[in-house]
Write a protein that holds these residues in place. Structure first.
Motif, PDB file in Angstrom:
ATOM      1  N   UNK A  91       0.844  -1.199   0.000  1.00 52.57           N
ATOM      2  CA  UNK A  91       0.000   0.000   0.000  1.00 52.57           C
ATOM      3  C   UNK A  91       0.879   1.248   0.000  1.00 52.57           C
ATOM      4  N   UNK A 128       2.199   1.833  -3.521  1.00 52.31           N
ATOM      5  CA  UNK A 128       1.061   2.278  -4.341  1.00 52.31           C
ATOM      6  C   UNK A 128       0.765   3.755  -4.097  1.00 52.31           C
ATOM      7  N   UNK A 148      -2.591  -1.350 -10.416  1.00 52.95           N
ATOM      8  CA  UNK A 148      -3.489  -0.877  -9.353  1.00 52.95           C
ATOM      9  C   UNK A 148      -3.447   0.647  -9.263  1.00 52.95           C
ATOM     10  N   UNK A 183      -4.951  -6.667 -10.722  1.00 59.23           N
ATOM     11  CA  UNK A 183      -3.942  -5.726 -10.227  1.00 59.23           C
ATOM     12  C   UNK A 183      -4.039  -5.719  -8.714  1.00 59.23           C
ATOM     13  N   UNK A 221      -1.050  -7.337   1.613  1.00 56.15           N
ATOM     14  CA  UNK A 221      -1.503  -6.768   2.885  1.00 56.15           C
ATOM     15  C   UNK A 221      -0.870  -7.592   4.001  1.00 56.15           C
ATOM     16  N   UNK A 222      -0.786  -7.024   5.176  1.00 52.28           N
ATOM     17  CA  UNK A 222      -0.205  -7.750   6.304  1.00 52.28           C
ATOM     18  C   UNK A 222      -0.863  -9.116   6.491  1.00 52.28           C
ATOM     19  N   UNK A 223      -2.118  -9.232   6.119  1.00 46.73           N
ATOM     20  CA  UNK A 223      -2.826 -10.497   6.336  1.00 46.73           C
ATOM     21  C   UNK A 223      -2.736 -11.461   5.151  1.00 46.73           C
ATOM     22  N   UNK A 270      -1.915 -10.147  -2.259  1.00 47.96           N
ATOM     23  CA  UNK A 270      -2.904  -9.737  -3.269  1.00 47.96           C
ATOM     24  C   UNK A 270      -4.288  -9.493  -2.691  1.00 47.96           C
ATOM     25  N   UNK A 271      -4.373  -9.140  -1.425  1.00 41.54           N
ATOM     26  CA  UNK A 271      -5.690  -8.957  -0.806  1.00 41.54           C
ATOM     27  C   UNK A 271      -6.267  -7.567  -1.084  1.00 41.54           C
ATOM     28  N   UNK A 272      -5.406  -6.651  -1.568  1.00 39.12           N
ATOM     29  CA  UNK A 272      -5.857  -5.296  -1.884  1.00 39.12           C
ATOM     30  C   UNK A 272      -5.630  -5.086  -3.375  1.00 39.12           C
ATOM     31  N   UNK A 273      -6.673  -4.821  -4.114  1.00 39.88           N
ATOM     32  CA  UNK A 273      -6.473  -4.651  -5.550  1.00 39.88           C
ATOM     33  C   UNK A 273      -7.781  -4.503  -6.289  1.00 39.88           C
ATOM     34  N   UNK A 308      -7.566 -16.279  -0.617  1.00 42.30           N
ATOM     35  CA  UNK A 308      -8.798 -15.556  -0.953  1.00 42.30           C
ATOM     36  C   UNK A 308      -9.636 -16.297  -1.976  1.00 42.30           C
ATOM     37  N   UNK A 309      -9.077 -17.367  -2.555  1.00 35.38           N
ATOM     38  CA  UNK A 309      -9.887 -18.132  -3.494  1.00 35.38           C
ATOM     39  C   UNK A 309     -10.838 -19.079  -2.790  1.00 35.38           C
ATOM     40  N   UNK A 351      -9.962  -1.311   5.186  1.00 37.43           N
ATOM     41  CA  UNK A 351      -9.399  -2.557   4.659  1.00 37.43           C
ATOM     42  C   UNK A 351      -8.800  -3.407   5.784  1.00 37.43           C
ATOM     43  N   UNK A 408     -10.126  -7.121   6.536  1.00 38.50           N
ATOM     44  CA  UNK A 408      -9.237  -8.268   6.289  1.00 38.50           C
ATOM     45  C   UNK A 408      -8.943  -9.013   7.590  1.00 38.50           C
ATOM     46  N   UNK A 461     -11.750  -2.591  -3.749  1.00 37.40           N
ATOM     47  CA  UNK A 461     -10.333  -2.949  -3.656  1.00 37.40           C
ATOM     48  C   UNK A 461     -10.053  -4.079  -2.667  1.00 37.40           C
ATOM     49  N   UNK A 462     -11.066  -4.600  -1.993  1.00 43.16           N
ATOM     50  CA  UNK A 462     -10.888  -5.753  -1.104  1.00 43.16           C
ATOM     51  C   UNK A 462     -10.981  -7.028  -1.931  1.00 43.16           C
ATOM     52  N   UNK A 463      -9.936  -7.831  -1.935  1.00 44.71           N
ATOM     53  CA  UNK A 463      -9.911  -9.086  -2.714  1.00 44.71           C
ATOM     54  C   UNK A 463     -10.299  -8.824  -4.165  1.00 44.71           C
ATOM     55  N   UNK A 464      -9.921  -7.674  -4.686  1.00 41.95           N
ATOM     56  CA  UNK A 464     -10.253  -7.216  -6.055  1.00 41.95           C
ATOM     57  C   UNK A 464     -11.756  -7.085  -6.260  1.00 41.95           C
TER      58      UNK A 464
END
Lengths: 376, 376
Positions: free
Chosen positions: A88, A91, A123, A153, A157-159, A162-165, A337-338, B95, B99, B127-130
């Motif tokens: 972040x 970005x 992003x 894109x 994230x700390x967790x 690719x969790x932010x995009x 996240x999938x 976020x 998360x 923007x969370x998990x795209x």
């Protein structure tokens, strides 16, 4: 394959999307960039290039030369190379830079580099003025066949990764095959992991060529590497067009990735390349495929999974750290996240070149897959 | 207008978009939220509500009651009320919160509040998990007729308003007319500025009703206010469906906004409400419309601009601060993101209910418009 003089180059693959958002994936020298910008309806004078400190010194001059002659005014920013730049903070830094330069909605953002630069710059383009025109200039195998195509894109994230995009499609992709000649060996092999993945899930003919031409690929034979990369990219193009937002078959591209992301988390990001983690993940996923097809699997995998396994083995992934337990890996998959509300979802092979989604996978099959990936 | 018992409520307006992304704008009580979630294919158990410290105490209980009975597990976050919450820092905070709770791609984000909450929560959902499913629950006039419809999300940046964000459409909008009864008078009037804008650019019949029913509107007559809000929302629905990404006619919604944003910048965000700035901006834009139609305008505006001007005057915007010079305002317009490479673009009226874009506007016409907006 470079076209012989006087011949017509093969047509670019086109990602077909609703709403007039079709875009082409060109395999063409960077020197053709200004023409492709013009043909895509993008106009200057200003263009922003986001690259990294490894790729910038290699190819930024070529981009400046291609654009300067056509009247573009090029501004460039190089972030540190490596996964840590998918943050972040970086970005926000790209946005500050771009907004202080004074962009408008017509200003294209060119992402020159591998997957990290593509994800970060993509992003930024997605979120500047609610979206600037984005162009991917991928310089790695992984970016040319996978990450530059399809509009994913984002940053980490700390967790988790690719969790932010955002989903944000480029105006076009221009992949210069010559850039692959400067890739470090480890990056080349990492990229071939995604090539193998695309072949195994969707292109049996590509599997055959990989089996036949593997040594020439590692030697970077231009014709062989060029054709393989183009074909592997075509698999991605087809899948994205069918399922832009990953609500269905696009998830097949995650073959090896549910396991692989867990490996990346537990091994520590950066200890393995993404491709190495995916290669390990594909070993596990091929074993899981065999288990689900044949029940308990001991020793050598039954056909056709033995063939898939042998191809993955050519990627020669490093051994999984013995200090990382199978339980820790399985736990790490839970944060992927999938996952769906109903639990983890795996991509498994039905055959070489054909994949499907599997849910409600037994825990012992997952544990056996981890053991197999370790070589136990 | 509330439907008589036993009658069928009017059908919801639908924003028609390519790629299966159509969505409805319902004017219905918050108590119907669980049904609308179900009908939109969203399922629990978890839902995230983002609201602010003013709206939360008023309506969060109603949302919890509506969802709790249907088996939803509601998590809520209230940010400070006001424009300052539209920041990269607050976005990042939303976020982190989401998360750490452990969302998945099916977790809906419900934006309960006015424009600030909608823009912030919308950008977080984008923007969370795209991209998580987004639902707008607008509780102000401005949000119900404008900001909750159309997919503009984002936050402010040190260099300007709304410069960081994304186009991201909700799954549906549920606007409860009853929430407008708790709006402070100044917010009601601010929202009516957007209603007047929609009427002036696209709905001559709505202009007539506003002229006739203005006093009942200010008195919050439920039937009159409900119908006006619904009709003003319908203008937005139509414009967004025709031009999702503001490459054409959607820019007509910026009537009064190029001037208005400059007022906000120079007066200091927060000194005026957005609607007050837009009302001042519309006075300038109506004058500019008359200038472009009739050449130099002195004294009373010629028809039909006199009528538009009288309607705008009902909004009773505060006077422009005399300490802010016309030159400073004109400079401030240059940073507006709606500018094109070719220069500033203004929305002007051709008639009451009909607008168009104007480029290459003479500097003296802009200066005269500022003087008119000051009442000089």
């Amino acid at each position: 394959m470079p076209a012989p003089p006087g011949s017509t180059p093969p047509p670019a693959a086109v990602v077909a999307l609703p709403g007039g958002r079709d875009y082409a994936v060109h395999f063409d020298p960077l020197a053709e960039l200004a023409r492709h910008l013009r043909e895509a309806g993008l106009r200057g004078p200003r263009a922003l290039v986001v690259t990294d400190e490894t790729v910038g010194p290699l190819y930024l001059d070529a981009v400046r030369a291609a654009l300067g002659g056509a009247g573009w005014d090029v501004e460039a920013l190089a972030v540190p190379a490596g996964e840590a730049s998918k943050s972040v903070g970086q970005w926000s830094g790209v946005l500050d830079w771009a907004l202080r330069l004074g962009v408008d909605r017509q200003t294209p953002v060119l992402a020159l580099g591998g997957g990290v630069v593509g994800d970060l710059a993509g992003f930024a383009a997605a979120t500047l003025l609610r979206g600037l025109p984005l162009v991917h200039l991928p310089t790695t195998v992984i970016a040319q066949v996978d990450s530059a195509i399809g509009g994913k894109t984002g940053v980490n994230h700390a967790t988790g990764k690719n969790l932010v995009g955002a989903f944000y499609q480029p105006r076009f992709v221009l992949a210069d095959p010559a850039t692959l000649q400067t890739l470090p060996d480890r990056e080349l092999r990492s990229g071939l992991a995604e090539v193998v993945k695309h072949a195994l899930i969707a292109d049996a003919a590509l599997v055959e060529r990989l089996e036949r031409d593997w040594d020439q690929l590692l030697d970077r034979d231009e014709a062989v590497l060029g054709r393989v990369v183009r074909d592997a990219a075509a698999v991605k193009v087809g899948v994205v067009a069918a399922d832009e937002f990953e609500t269905g078959d696009r998830a097949l591209l995650n073959f090896g990735h549910t396991f692989g992301h867990a490996v990346e988390r537990e091994a520590g990001y950066g200890a393995l390349t993404h491709g190495e983690a995916v290669a390990l993940g594909m070993r596990a996923a091929v074993h899981l495929s065999a288990s689900l097809a044949s029940g308990r699997v001991a020793g050598v995998l039954p056909a056709p999974f033995d063939r898939a396994d042998a191809l993955v083995a050519r990627l020669a992934p490093p051994a999984l750290d013995a200090a990382v337990s199978d339980d820790a890996l399985t736990d790490a998959m839970q944060t992927d996240k999938k996952r769906t509300s109903r639990g983890l979802r795996f991509v498994v092979l039905d055959d070489v070149g054909r994949a499907r989604l599997a849910e409600d996978v037994p825990a012992d099959a997952i544990a056996a897959a981890w053991r197999y990936a370790r070589g136990e």
